[in-house]
Enzyme design. Sequence first.
Site, PDB file in Angstrom:
ATOM      1  N   TYR A  53     -29.365  50.272 124.423  1.00 29.40           N
ATOM      2  CA  TYR A  53     -29.025  49.034 123.720  1.00 29.40           C
ATOM      3  C   TYR A  53     -28.078  49.332 122.551  1.00 29.40           C
ATOM      4  O   TYR A  53     -28.428  50.022 121.598  1.00 29.40           O
ATOM      5  CB  TYR A  53     -30.282  48.313 123.204  1.00 29.40           C
ATOM      6  N   HIS A 111     -35.767  54.216 132.109  1.00 31.11           N
ATOM      7  CA  HIS A 111     -35.255  52.835 132.091  1.00 31.11           C
ATOM      8  C   HIS A 111     -35.158  52.239 133.501  1.00 31.11           C
ATOM      9  O   HIS A 111     -35.441  51.079 133.709  1.00 31.11           O
ATOM     10  CB  HIS A 111     -33.902  52.805 131.370  1.00 31.11           C
TER      11      HIS A 111
HETATM   12  P1  NAP Z   1     -35.531  36.989 126.662  1.00 33.42           P
HETATM   13  O1  NAP Z   1     -36.466  37.551 125.677  1.00 33.42           O
HETATM   14  O2  NAP Z   1     -36.072  36.361 127.893  1.00 33.42           O
HETATM   15  O3  NAP Z   1     -34.593  35.891 125.971  1.00 33.42           O
HETATM   16  C1  NAP Z   1     -33.858  36.152 124.809  1.00 33.42           C
HETATM   17  C2  NAP Z   1     -33.008  34.937 124.499  1.00 33.42           C
HETATM   18  O4  NAP Z   1     -33.852  33.809 124.253  1.00 33.42           O
HETATM   19  C3  NAP Z   1     -32.146  35.123 123.260  1.00 33.42           C
HETATM   20  O5  NAP Z   1     -30.903  34.526 123.533  1.00 33.42           O
HETATM   21  C4  NAP Z   1     -32.887  34.351 122.188  1.00 33.42           C
HETATM   22  O6  NAP Z   1     -31.992  33.789 121.219  1.00 33.42           O
HETATM   23  C5  NAP Z   1     -33.494  33.235 123.007  1.00 33.42           C
HETATM   24  N1  NAP Z   1     -34.708  32.716 122.359  1.00 33.42           N
HETATM   25  C6  NAP Z   1     -35.725  33.419 121.816  1.00 33.42           C
HETATM   26  N2  NAP Z   1     -36.656  32.610 121.315  1.00 33.42           N
HETATM   27  C7  NAP Z   1     -36.230  31.357 121.546  1.00 33.42           C
HETATM   28  C8  NAP Z   1     -36.759  30.074 121.221  1.00 33.42           C
HETATM   29  N3  NAP Z   1     -37.923  29.960 120.588  1.00 33.42           N
HETATM   30  N4  NAP Z   1     -36.054  28.983 121.598  1.00 33.42           N
HETATM   31  C9  NAP Z   1     -34.875  29.101 122.242  1.00 33.42           C
HETATM   32  N5  NAP Z   1     -34.307  30.297 122.566  1.00 33.42           N
HETATM   33  C10 NAP Z   1     -34.983  31.414 122.209  1.00 33.42           C
HETATM   34  O7  NAP Z   1     -34.433  38.053 127.141  1.00 33.42           O
HETATM   35  P2  NAP Z   1     -34.197  39.624 127.011  1.00 33.42           P
HETATM   36  O8  NAP Z   1     -33.694  39.974 125.685  1.00 33.42           O
HETATM   37  O9  NAP Z   1     -33.388  39.993 128.204  1.00 33.42           O
HETATM   38  O10 NAP Z   1     -35.635  40.288 127.252  1.00 33.42           O
HETATM   39  C11 NAP Z   1     -36.490  40.657 126.210  1.00 33.42           C
HETATM   40  C12 NAP Z   1     -36.507  42.156 125.999  1.00 33.42           C
HETATM   41  O11 NAP Z   1     -36.930  42.849 127.169  1.00 33.42           O
HETATM   42  C13 NAP Z   1     -35.118  42.757 125.734  1.00 33.42           C
HETATM   43  O12 NAP Z   1     -34.629  42.440 124.449  1.00 33.42           O
HETATM   44  C14 NAP Z   1     -35.400  44.214 125.987  1.00 33.42           C
HETATM   45  O13 NAP Z   1     -36.075  44.800 124.885  1.00 33.42           O
HETATM   46  C15 NAP Z   1     -36.311  44.123 127.214  1.00 33.42           C
HETATM   47  N6  NAP Z   1     -35.558  44.246 128.487  1.00 33.42           N
HETATM   48  C16 NAP Z   1     -35.774  45.343 129.273  1.00 33.42           C
HETATM   49  C17 NAP Z   1     -35.077  45.497 130.458  1.00 33.42           C
HETATM   50  C18 NAP Z   1     -35.335  46.714 131.302  1.00 33.42           C
HETATM   51  O14 NAP Z   1     -34.557  46.976 132.243  1.00 33.42           O
HETATM   52  N7  NAP Z   1     -36.368  47.468 131.042  1.00 33.42           N
HETATM   53  C19 NAP Z   1     -34.150  44.523 130.880  1.00 33.42           C
HETATM   54  C20 NAP Z   1     -33.989  43.387 130.088  1.00 33.42           C
HETATM   55  C21 NAP Z   1     -34.707  43.261 128.904  1.00 33.42           C
HETATM   56  P3  NAP Z   1     -31.725  34.470 119.786  1.00 33.42           P
HETATM   57  O15 NAP Z   1     -31.658  35.953 120.003  1.00 33.42           O
HETATM   58  O16 NAP Z   1     -30.438  33.851 119.362  1.00 33.42           O
HETATM   59  O17 NAP Z   1     -32.852  34.087 118.861  1.00 33.42           O
END
Ligand code: NAP
Length: 276
Positions: A53, A111
Amino acid sequence: MHHVTLPGGASMPTFGLGTWGMGERGARRSDMVAALRLGMDLGVTLIDTAEMYGDGGAESIVGEAIAGRRSKLFLVSKVLPDHATRQGTIAACEQSLARLRTDYLDLYLLHWRGVVPLAETLAGFADLKRSGKIRHWGVSNFDVPDLEELWRLAGDDCAVDQVLYNLACRGIEWNLLPTCRARGIAVMAYSPLEQGRLLTRAALKRIAERRGATAAQVALAWLLRQEGIVAIPKAARLDHLRELAAARDLRLERDDLTALDTGFPPPSGPSALAML
Ligand code: NAP
């Protein structure tokens, strides 16, 4: 705060914050640090990051945000598959520790599966565990056949599989989730809000309205009520964080769950593990 029990008896919080997108160009460092600090003030004790990241930028932000609070946290990071030889895993972990300004990780994940033989990565994890640099290790984006290979090599030492899981993406319920539960492996649900796309779905908005909650809170509460699941939403905006933290208090009723199953049907057969 709720916990899941890992193989070996240690516990892991079921609610954490993701950091994908932090540390990239355009994201203001001080805003990201403030967001993570607010999350911790609101009682979040797990942070998920990765060397990938922001090319280490997210880990560096986490390092700044957690200063003085390390002992209360469960810190997760990940090694890139291309780095995951025995020595490469150790070197990558040491670099992550330096950026995170800590001397141990609570959990270190591969990962996703790459071309390096798993036995190499597992040897690196074992060395890191022996030297106290990681407490637990696990994998990410592993489907059942990969896990079965892992179990043949490592027995029951793997603590976690971190996979894509949310209302719109329920394929793991067919086979992977029951398999992990049977083996006592925690499932970390990444992208629990489908990166925000889930929140515009009418079926979710209807239930949220009925419960006096928001779509994000219902999507998270649906995950958090399930045994053995850890959810790691990411939010950089402070109002988003406050909203997500409050989802821990939302209790969904039977009719909510029925309506969610109608709007977001569970799988009716096997499918390949979805990944982002
Ligand atoms: P997510 O958590 O499903 O969604 C994040 C998005 O939702 C951001 O744009 C955020 O906006 C928005 N959001 C958060 N709270 C909200 C609310 N209350 N109302 C409206 N929108 C909201 O997506 P993600 O970041 O892909 O997944 C979460 C974490 O999982 C990642 O950050 C990472 O640490 C991990 N991950 C791991 C893998 C893997 O391959 N192992 C892949 C993907 C993700 P703002 O940021 O503008 O607040």
